[in-house]
Design an enzyme around this catalytic site. Structure first.
Site, PDB file in Angstrom:
ATOM      1  N   LYS A 174     -35.914 -18.117  -5.598  1.00 28.89           N
ATOM      2  CA  LYS A 174     -34.827 -17.403  -5.599  1.00 28.89           C
ATOM      3  C   LYS A 174     -34.188 -17.561  -7.236  1.00 28.89           C
ATOM      4  O   LYS A 174     -33.600 -18.250  -7.592  1.00 28.89           O
ATOM      5  CB  LYS A 174     -33.945 -17.564  -4.549  1.00 28.89           C
ATOM      6  CG  LYS A 174     -32.735 -16.620  -4.540  1.00 28.89           C
ATOM      7  CD  LYS A 174     -31.656 -16.997  -4.032  1.00 28.89           C
ATOM      8  CE  LYS A 174     -30.610 -17.420  -4.727  1.00 28.89           C
ATOM      9  NZ  LYS A 174     -29.985 -16.298  -5.919  1.00 28.89           N
ATOM     10  N   GLY A 227     -28.605 -25.111 -11.587  1.00 28.92           N
ATOM     11  CA  GLY A 227     -27.375 -24.308 -11.477  1.00 28.92           C
ATOM     12  C   GLY A 227     -26.196 -25.207 -11.705  1.00 28.92           C
ATOM     13  O   GLY A 227     -25.960 -26.348 -12.248  1.00 28.92           O
ATOM     14  N   GLU A 230     -20.788 -26.667  -8.742  1.00 27.20           N
ATOM     15  CA  GLU A 230     -20.205 -26.133  -7.572  1.00 27.20           C
ATOM     16  C   GLU A 230     -21.229 -25.508  -6.310  1.00 27.20           C
ATOM     17  O   GLU A 230     -21.197 -26.175  -5.234  1.00 27.20           O
ATOM     18  CB  GLU A 230     -19.605 -24.798  -8.120  1.00 27.20           C
ATOM     19  CG  GLU A 230     -18.493 -24.192  -7.020  1.00 27.20           C
ATOM     20  CD  GLU A 230     -17.779 -22.759  -7.550  1.00 27.20           C
ATOM     21  OE1 GLU A 230     -18.389 -22.730  -8.790  1.00 27.20           O
ATOM     22  OE2 GLU A 230     -17.528 -22.027  -6.696  1.00 27.20           O
ATOM     23  N   GLY A 232     -24.334 -26.517  -6.695  1.00 27.88           N
ATOM     24  CA  GLY A 232     -25.207 -28.026  -6.073  1.00 27.88           C
ATOM     25  C   GLY A 232     -24.572 -28.539  -4.984  1.00 27.88           C
ATOM     26  O   GLY A 232     -25.324 -28.972  -4.066  1.00 27.88           O
ATOM     27  N   GLU A 249     -30.529 -30.221 -11.160  1.00 25.83           N
ATOM     28  CA  GLU A 249     -30.333 -29.988 -12.489  1.00 25.83           C
ATOM     29  C   GLU A 249     -28.947 -29.503 -12.646  1.00 25.83           C
ATOM     30  O   GLU A 249     -29.082 -27.923 -12.607  1.00 25.83           O
ATOM     31  CB  GLU A 249     -31.444 -29.328 -13.134  1.00 25.83           C
ATOM     32  CG  GLU A 249     -32.841 -30.095 -12.915  1.00 25.83           C
ATOM     33  CD  GLU A 249     -32.956 -31.691 -13.489  1.00 25.83           C
ATOM     34  OE1 GLU A 249     -32.322 -32.041 -14.357  1.00 25.83           O
ATOM     35  OE2 GLU A 249     -33.792 -32.317 -13.057  1.00 25.83           O
ATOM     36  N   CYS A 283     -27.185 -25.306 -20.601  1.00 29.11           N
ATOM     37  CA  CYS A 283     -26.540 -26.607 -20.132  1.00 29.11           C
ATOM     38  C   CYS A 283     -26.752 -27.772 -20.870  1.00 29.11           C
ATOM     39  O   CYS A 283     -25.584 -28.479 -20.862  1.00 29.11           O
ATOM     40  CB  CYS A 283     -27.696 -26.952 -18.822  1.00 29.11           C
ATOM     41  SG  CYS A 283     -29.342 -27.076 -19.301  1.00 29.11           S
ATOM     42  N   GLU A 384     -17.180 -27.500 -18.102  1.00 30.01           N
ATOM     43  CA  GLU A 384     -18.202 -26.754 -18.831  1.00 30.01           C
ATOM     44  C   GLU A 384     -17.715 -25.377 -19.030  1.00 30.01           C
ATOM     45  O   GLU A 384     -17.436 -24.766 -18.053  1.00 30.01           O
ATOM     46  CB  GLU A 384     -19.374 -27.044 -17.701  1.00 30.01           C
ATOM     47  CG  GLU A 384     -20.475 -25.994 -18.306  1.00 30.01           C
ATOM     48  CD  GLU A 384     -21.835 -26.329 -17.659  1.00 30.01           C
ATOM     49  OE1 GLU A 384     -21.703 -26.091 -16.417  1.00 30.01           O
ATOM     50  OE2 GLU A 384     -22.983 -26.554 -17.968  1.00 30.01           O
TER      51      GLU A 384
HETATM   52  P1  NAD Z   1     -25.189 -20.881 -10.092  1.00 27.96           P
HETATM   53  O1  NAD Z   1     -24.968 -22.315  -9.621  1.00 27.96           O
HETATM   54  O2  NAD Z   1     -23.956 -19.976 -10.120  1.00 27.96           O
HETATM   55  O3  NAD Z   1     -26.312 -20.216  -9.687  1.00 27.96           O
HETATM   56  C1  NAD Z   1     -27.639 -20.823  -9.731  1.00 27.96           C
HETATM   57  C2  NAD Z   1     -28.632 -20.464  -8.532  1.00 27.96           C
HETATM   58  O4  NAD Z   1     -27.939 -20.784  -7.413  1.00 27.96           O
HETATM   59  C3  NAD Z   1     -28.641 -18.849  -8.649  1.00 27.96           C
HETATM   60  O5  NAD Z   1     -30.069 -18.468  -8.319  1.00 27.96           O
HETATM   61  C4  NAD Z   1     -27.498 -18.272  -7.451  1.00 27.96           C
HETATM   62  O6  NAD Z   1     -27.914 -17.192  -7.014  1.00 27.96           O
HETATM   63  C5  NAD Z   1     -27.736 -19.616  -6.532  1.00 27.96           C
HETATM   64  N1  NAD Z   1     -26.908 -19.827  -5.499  1.00 27.96           N
HETATM   65  C6  NAD Z   1     -25.576 -19.424  -5.401  1.00 27.96           C
HETATM   66  N2  NAD Z   1     -24.727 -19.809  -4.588  1.00 27.96           N
HETATM   67  C7  NAD Z   1     -25.797 -20.455  -3.711  1.00 27.96           C
HETATM   68  C8  NAD Z   1     -25.617 -20.828  -2.558  1.00 27.96           C
HETATM   69  N3  NAD Z   1     -24.368 -21.009  -2.068  1.00 27.96           N
HETATM   70  N4  NAD Z   1     -26.765 -21.453  -1.853  1.00 27.96           N
HETATM   71  C9  NAD Z   1     -27.785 -21.511  -2.723  1.00 27.96           C
HETATM   72  N5  NAD Z   1     -27.940 -20.894  -3.935  1.00 27.96           N
HETATM   73  C10 NAD Z   1     -26.916 -20.279  -4.386  1.00 27.96           C
HETATM   74  O7  NAD Z   1     -25.430 -21.172 -11.806  1.00 27.96           O
HETATM   75  P2  NAD Z   1     -25.532 -20.413 -12.930  1.00 27.96           P
HETATM   76  O8  NAD Z   1     -24.399 -19.642 -13.220  1.00 27.96           O
HETATM   77  O9  NAD Z   1     -26.728 -19.292 -12.362  1.00 27.96           O
HETATM   78  O10 NAD Z   1     -26.111 -20.970 -14.041  1.00 27.96           O
HETATM   79  C11 NAD Z   1     -25.257 -21.740 -14.869  1.00 27.96           C
HETATM   80  C12 NAD Z   1     -25.359 -23.215 -14.312  1.00 27.96           C
HETATM   81  O11 NAD Z   1     -26.523 -23.612 -14.386  1.00 27.96           O
HETATM   82  C13 NAD Z   1     -24.487 -24.067 -15.395  1.00 27.96           C
HETATM   83  O12 NAD Z   1     -23.632 -24.804 -14.784  1.00 27.96           O
HETATM   84  C14 NAD Z   1     -25.263 -24.762 -16.377  1.00 27.96           C
HETATM   85  O13 NAD Z   1     -25.174 -25.940 -16.744  1.00 27.96           O
HETATM   86  C15 NAD Z   1     -26.531 -25.198 -15.254  1.00 27.96           C
HETATM   87  N6  NAD Z   1     -27.838 -25.031 -15.681  1.00 27.96           N
HETATM   88  C16 NAD Z   1     -28.267 -26.672 -15.668  1.00 27.96           C
HETATM   89  C17 NAD Z   1     -29.500 -26.615 -16.241  1.00 27.96           C
HETATM   90  C18 NAD Z   1     -30.247 -28.251 -16.360  1.00 27.96           C
HETATM   91  O14 NAD Z   1     -31.487 -28.186 -16.430  1.00 27.96           O
HETATM   92  N7  NAD Z   1     -29.460 -29.104 -15.833  1.00 27.96           N
HETATM   93  C19 NAD Z   1     -30.444 -25.743 -16.897  1.00 27.96           C
HETATM   94  C20 NAD Z   1     -29.794 -24.365 -16.951  1.00 27.96           C
HETATM   95  C21 NAD Z   1     -28.518 -24.218 -16.325  1.00 27.96           C
END
Ligand code: NAD
Length: 494
Positions: A174, A227, A230, A232, A249, A283, A384
């Protein structure tokens, strides 16, 4: 307008619900994609489960799986220009970044794992005692759900997908509903590579609508998530219903330590890159820079002068050094952080505004922003921001530098800039982060495991350890007593 469909069980699927995809450089609609309903989620999991339980994929020889991975790599390279252009249009990443980083690195993820995974997968035979020997065997984890963010849509998906497929899993991926396009093009590449039906299923949709169904389903064995913290936390909850293997991650608030023996130009140039690349939406962004006293004023002055010269522009322009943020909502979030920081005493040295240039006015642009005098208890120090905003503070001793670096709930990455390598190596051991870069930034190697400590998550991506996350370890114990009568046979041996 381009139309994109979901990819389920080897077929492109027309959905009832659709979604417009915006170009963050212009705010204009550039594509129309399908959105998965709960019944399409069910279909995707069903087909991945069937492909795993009854299909050939997990049973293929390593050489055969390798062949498919190399075909996907080649497919990405063959479509590199199209992918770079669509990734830039969809995510706002400057075309120079997608052309030279995201797309070739995505192809390389498939190539490197194809060439390496056999060496990661060897079984182990252990003679435990005279009476028993054991075979430790790596098997695929099963059906794996891969959830990826919008900041590196194709690259992060490619890391996960290449590792999961090499290990013999079947997957449902997804993408973020903000940036599904490059992954929906990858679906075409996967189909052309001839992977068996159901091995890869790509569904787009809002996480809040389909996330729970994906991450709590009994038929899913593992969820690999990248992601925000929150989301996670929500996934931890969903997956607890049926107890799944997870990798997380998550976010970061990474610290860069600049020592006074460092060449200032090098430290300034590299530090600009470590926060403003991808508009700060990384990230591992070094959003907290700590500079040793003695060079703080010079470093900050040069940093600000160069930050103000960064060329903002449309993502499809090769001259652009910084594109737009991903969305208006993300820009509002960044602005809210800055307002709070100012109220908490931070001093703004540059940026902090929406640029007024006519060609940028409809996009979600924001100026590179530097704040100093930041209180370590303030929100902007702790949380962040995920945008082009950096804190620069001063430190006066090595002990203080370590304390500041570790003053965070996150522990994703850190940079150390000094000519004194023995100092750097000592600090690297004391900094509580999963990746430490000494005199460099952002070097990801497919051979090296990557992943955070503390609230930056758990589990690794890439390298041998990252690959093994997508496997499960089976322990087969074989009795070796000559007459095959181990103790247990006698316990109740009436
Ligand atoms: P996000 O958590 O909003 O979304 C990430 C993914 O989760 C998307 O595909 C989203 O549609 C999905 N999602 C949202 N709500 C969900 C739910 N309730 N259940 C299942 N899936 C759901 O993150 P974002 O805004 O897309 O990305 C930014 C974040 O990602 C930042 O916090 C960044 O630090 C983190 N990030 C971490 C790494 C790492 O390797 N540690 C790498 C890149 C980004």
């Amino acid at each position: 307008m381009n139309k994109y469909q979901l990819f389920i069980n080897g077929k492109f699927v027309e959905t009832k619900e659709k979604q417009n995809i915006l170009n963050p450089s212009t705010g204009k609609v550039i594509a129309d994609t399908g959105i998965a309903s709960l019944s399409e989620v069910d279909l995707a999991i069903t087909s991945a489960r069937k492909a795993f339980d009854e299909g050939e994929w997990p049973k293929l020889s390593l050489e055969e799986r390798k062949g498919f991975l190399i075909k996907i790599k080649q497919g990405i390279l063959d479509c590199a220009a199209e992918l770079a252009s669509i990734e830039s249009a969809n995510s706002g990443k400057p075309i120079k970044e997608t052309t030279f980083m995201d797309i070739p690195s995505s192809a390389k993820a498939f190539e490197d794992i194809a060439n390496k995974f056999e060496s990661y997968l060897h079984d182990e035979n252990i003679n435990v005692s005279e009476a028993a020997k054991a075979n430790l065997r790596r098997e695929p984890a099963g059906v794996v759900v891969l959830i990826v963010p919008w900041n590196y849509p194709l690259l992060i998906a490619s890391w996960k997908l290449a590792q999961a497929l090499a290990a013999g899993n079947t997957v449902v991926i997804k993408p973020s509903s903000l940036t599904p396009l490059s992954l929906l093009i990858l679906a075409r590449i996967i189909k052309e590579a001839g992977l068996p039906e159901g091995v890869v299923n790509i569904i787009n949709g809002s996480g809040s609508v389909i996330g729970e169904a994906l991450c709590s389903d009994k038929r899913v064995d593992m969820v690999s998530f990248t992601g925000s913290n929150e989301v996670g936390r929500q996934i931890l909850n969903y997956s607890s219903k049926n107890i799944k293997k997870l990798t997380m991650e998550l976010g970061g608030k990474s610290a860069s330590l600049v020592f006074s023996d460092m060449d200032i130009d090098t430290a300034v140039n590299a530090s600009l890159c470590s926060i403003f690349l991808n508009q700060g939406q990384m990230c591992t962004a070094m959003s907290r820079i700590f500079v040793e006293e003695g060079i703080f004023d010079k470093f900050t002055k040069d940093f600000v002068a160069k930050a103000m010269r960064i060329k903002l522009g449309l993502a499809d322009d090769y001259e652009t050094q910084m594109g737009p943020l991903i969305s208006d909502a993300q820009r509002k979030r960044v602005i809210a952080f800055l307002e709070k920081a100012k109220a908490e005493g931070a001093k703004l040295l540059c940026g902090g505004k929406i640029p007024k240039a006519q060609d940028l006015i409809n996009g979600y642009f924001f100026e590179p922003t530097v704040v100093v005098n930041v209180n370590t208890h303030s929100h902007i120090f702790k949380e962040e921001v995920f945008g082009p905003v950096v804190i620069i503070n001063e430190f006066s001793s090595t002990e203080e530098a370590v304390r500041l670096a570790n003053d965070s709930d996150f522990g994703l990455a850190s940079c150390i800039w000094t000519k004194d390598l023995s100092l750097a190596e000592d600090l690297a051991k004391r900094i509580n982060a999963g990746t430490i870069w000494i005199n460099t930034y952002g070097m990801f190697y497919n051979e090296l495991p990557y992943g955070g400590f503390k609230q930056s998550g758990f589990g690794k991506e890439l390298g041998r350890e990252g690959f093994l996350e997508y496997t499960r370890l089976k322990n087969i114990v074989i009795d070796q007593t000559p007459d095959a009568k181990p103790l247990v046979n006698y316990w109740y041996g009436f």
